[in-house]
Design a protein around this motif. Sequence first.
Motif, PDB file in Angstrom:
ATOM      1  N   LEU A 209      34.178  38.058  50.068  1.00  0.00           N
ATOM      2  CA  LEU A 209      35.339  38.947  50.205  1.00  0.00           C
ATOM      3  C   LEU A 209      34.977  40.357  49.748  1.00  0.00           C
ATOM      4  O   LEU A 209      35.381  41.348  50.358  1.00  0.00           O
ATOM      5  CB  LEU A 209      36.528  38.418  49.392  1.00  0.00           C
ATOM      6  CG  LEU A 209      37.198  37.144  49.876  1.00  0.00           C
ATOM      7  CD1 LEU A 209      38.288  36.711  48.899  1.00  0.00           C
ATOM      8  CD2 LEU A 209      37.784  37.318  51.267  1.00  0.00           C
ATOM      9  N   GLY A 210      34.228  40.438  48.659  1.00  0.00           N
ATOM     10  CA  GLY A 210      33.808  41.738  48.146  1.00  0.00           C
ATOM     11  C   GLY A 210      32.893  42.476  49.095  1.00  0.00           C
ATOM     12  O   GLY A 210      32.938  43.706  49.191  1.00  0.00           O
ATOM     13  N   LYS A 211      32.059  41.733  49.817  1.00  0.00           N
ATOM     14  CA  LYS A 211      31.135  42.366  50.763  1.00  0.00           C
ATOM     15  C   LYS A 211      31.883  43.017  51.917  1.00  0.00           C
ATOM     16  O   LYS A 211      31.374  43.933  52.558  1.00  0.00           O
ATOM     17  CB  LYS A 211      30.140  41.337  51.296  1.00  0.00           C
ATOM     18  CG  LYS A 211      29.122  40.925  50.261  1.00  0.00           C
ATOM     19  CD  LYS A 211      28.187  39.871  50.799  1.00  0.00           C
ATOM     20  CE  LYS A 211      27.203  39.439  49.717  1.00  0.00           C
ATOM     21  NZ  LYS A 211      26.351  38.331  50.151  1.00  0.00           N
TER      22      LYS A 211
ATOM     23  N   LYS B  12      33.709  43.007  42.486  1.00  0.00           N
ATOM     24  CA  LYS B  12      34.051  43.548  43.801  1.00  0.00           C
ATOM     25  C   LYS B  12      34.868  42.519  44.583  1.00  0.00           C
ATOM     26  O   LYS B  12      35.823  42.857  45.276  1.00  0.00           O
ATOM     27  CB  LYS B  12      32.775  43.913  44.556  1.00  0.00           C
ATOM     28  CG  LYS B  12      32.973  44.840  45.701  1.00  0.00           C
ATOM     29  CD  LYS B  12      31.623  45.312  46.226  1.00  0.00           C
ATOM     30  CE  LYS B  12      31.815  46.492  47.126  1.00  0.00           C
ATOM     31  NZ  LYS B  12      30.538  47.086  47.529  1.00  0.00           N
ATOM     32  N   GLY B  13      34.513  41.250  44.459  1.00  0.00           N
ATOM     33  CA  GLY B  13      35.272  40.187  45.115  1.00  0.00           C
ATOM     34  C   GLY B  13      36.677  40.065  44.565  1.00  0.00           C
ATOM     35  O   GLY B  13      37.641  39.907  45.320  1.00  0.00           O
ATOM     36  N   LEU B  14      36.812  40.136  43.252  1.00  0.00           N
ATOM     37  CA  LEU B  14      38.140  40.038  42.638  1.00  0.00           C
ATOM     38  C   LEU B  14      39.040  41.186  43.071  1.00  0.00           C
ATOM     39  O   LEU B  14      40.193  40.980  43.453  1.00  0.00           O
ATOM     40  CB  LEU B  14      38.026  40.010  41.111  1.00  0.00           C
ATOM     41  CG  LEU B  14      37.426  38.752  40.496  1.00  0.00           C
ATOM     42  CD1 LEU B  14      37.197  38.939  39.001  1.00  0.00           C
ATOM     43  CD2 LEU B  14      38.319  37.535  40.748  1.00  0.00           C
ATOM     44  N   VAL B  15      38.516  42.409  43.030  1.00  0.00           N
ATOM     45  CA  VAL B  15      39.349  43.553  43.410  1.00  0.00           C
ATOM     46  C   VAL B  15      39.632  43.527  44.916  1.00  0.00           C
ATOM     47  O   VAL B  15      40.729  43.903  45.345  1.00  0.00           O
ATOM     48  CB  VAL B  15      38.742  44.893  42.923  1.00  0.00           C
ATOM     49  CG1 VAL B  15      37.576  45.344  43.775  1.00  0.00           C
ATOM     50  CG2 VAL B  15      39.814  45.974  42.845  1.00  0.00           C
ATOM     51  N   ALA B  16      38.680  43.047  45.709  1.00  0.00           N
ATOM     52  CA  ALA B  16      38.929  42.920  47.157  1.00  0.00           C
ATOM     53  C   ALA B  16      40.050  41.926  47.423  1.00  0.00           C
ATOM     54  O   ALA B  16      40.901  42.142  48.291  1.00  0.00           O
ATOM     55  CB  ALA B  16      37.648  42.479  47.874  1.00  0.00           C
ATOM     56  N   MET B  17      40.066  40.838  46.663  1.00  0.00           N
ATOM     57  CA  MET B  17      41.115  39.829  46.807  1.00  0.00           C
ATOM     58  C   MET B  17      42.482  40.426  46.451  1.00  0.00           C
ATOM     59  O   MET B  17      43.455  40.231  47.177  1.00  0.00           O
ATOM     60  CB  MET B  17      40.789  38.628  45.908  1.00  0.00           C
ATOM     61  CG  MET B  17      41.716  37.465  46.056  1.00  0.00           C
ATOM     62  SD  MET B  17      41.152  36.028  45.098  1.00  0.00           S
ATOM     63  CE  MET B  17      41.148  36.666  43.429  1.00  0.00           C
ATOM     64  N   LEU B  18      42.537  41.191  45.379  1.00  0.00           N
ATOM     65  CA  LEU B  18      43.796  41.826  44.974  1.00  0.00           C
ATOM     66  C   LEU B  18      44.250  42.856  46.004  1.00  0.00           C
ATOM     67  O   LEU B  18      45.443  42.946  46.317  1.00  0.00           O
ATOM     68  CB  LEU B  18      43.647  42.468  43.596  1.00  0.00           C
ATOM     69  CG  LEU B  18      43.472  41.504  42.430  1.00  0.00           C
ATOM     70  CD1 LEU B  18      43.142  42.264  41.157  1.00  0.00           C
ATOM     71  CD2 LEU B  18      44.719  40.647  42.248  1.00  0.00           C
TER      72      LEU B  18
END
Length: 140
Positions: free
Chosen positions: A31-33, A79-85
Amino acid sequence: MKTIENIEQELVEEFSEFEDLFDKFGYLIDLGKNLKPLDVSLKTDNRMIKGCQAHVWLYSELKDGKIIFYADANADYAKGLVAMLIHVLSGHTPDEIIKAPLNFIERIGFKSMLSMKRAGGLESMIKQMKLDAVVYKAKD
């Protein structure tokens, strides 16, 4: 447009396809990518999320009454966590963001899977996004 709750449910269902913890983290990193890189001019100290183990920068703007979030991080998991949010909250009104309980994080299992520092960083990201929503609401 989908509600925050609809998007949360979709994420819960997507993550439920992975039984293994490493697979869940792998999907999170994927997700972050997909997150667009944040312009270097926006990677300033005042946009850095405090309380994160990694460097995470968050920028938001109000367009047509809805908040659009942009972010970047120097660590894959962050980056994945913030992309998810961003996936869940971006494109919604300040009121919707303020009221969102964001219980999908627990339902996916991230609360129990993250170290204390990473969980604290995730909470800091959420707080900043909600704070941005409060600021935009107050300006309205």
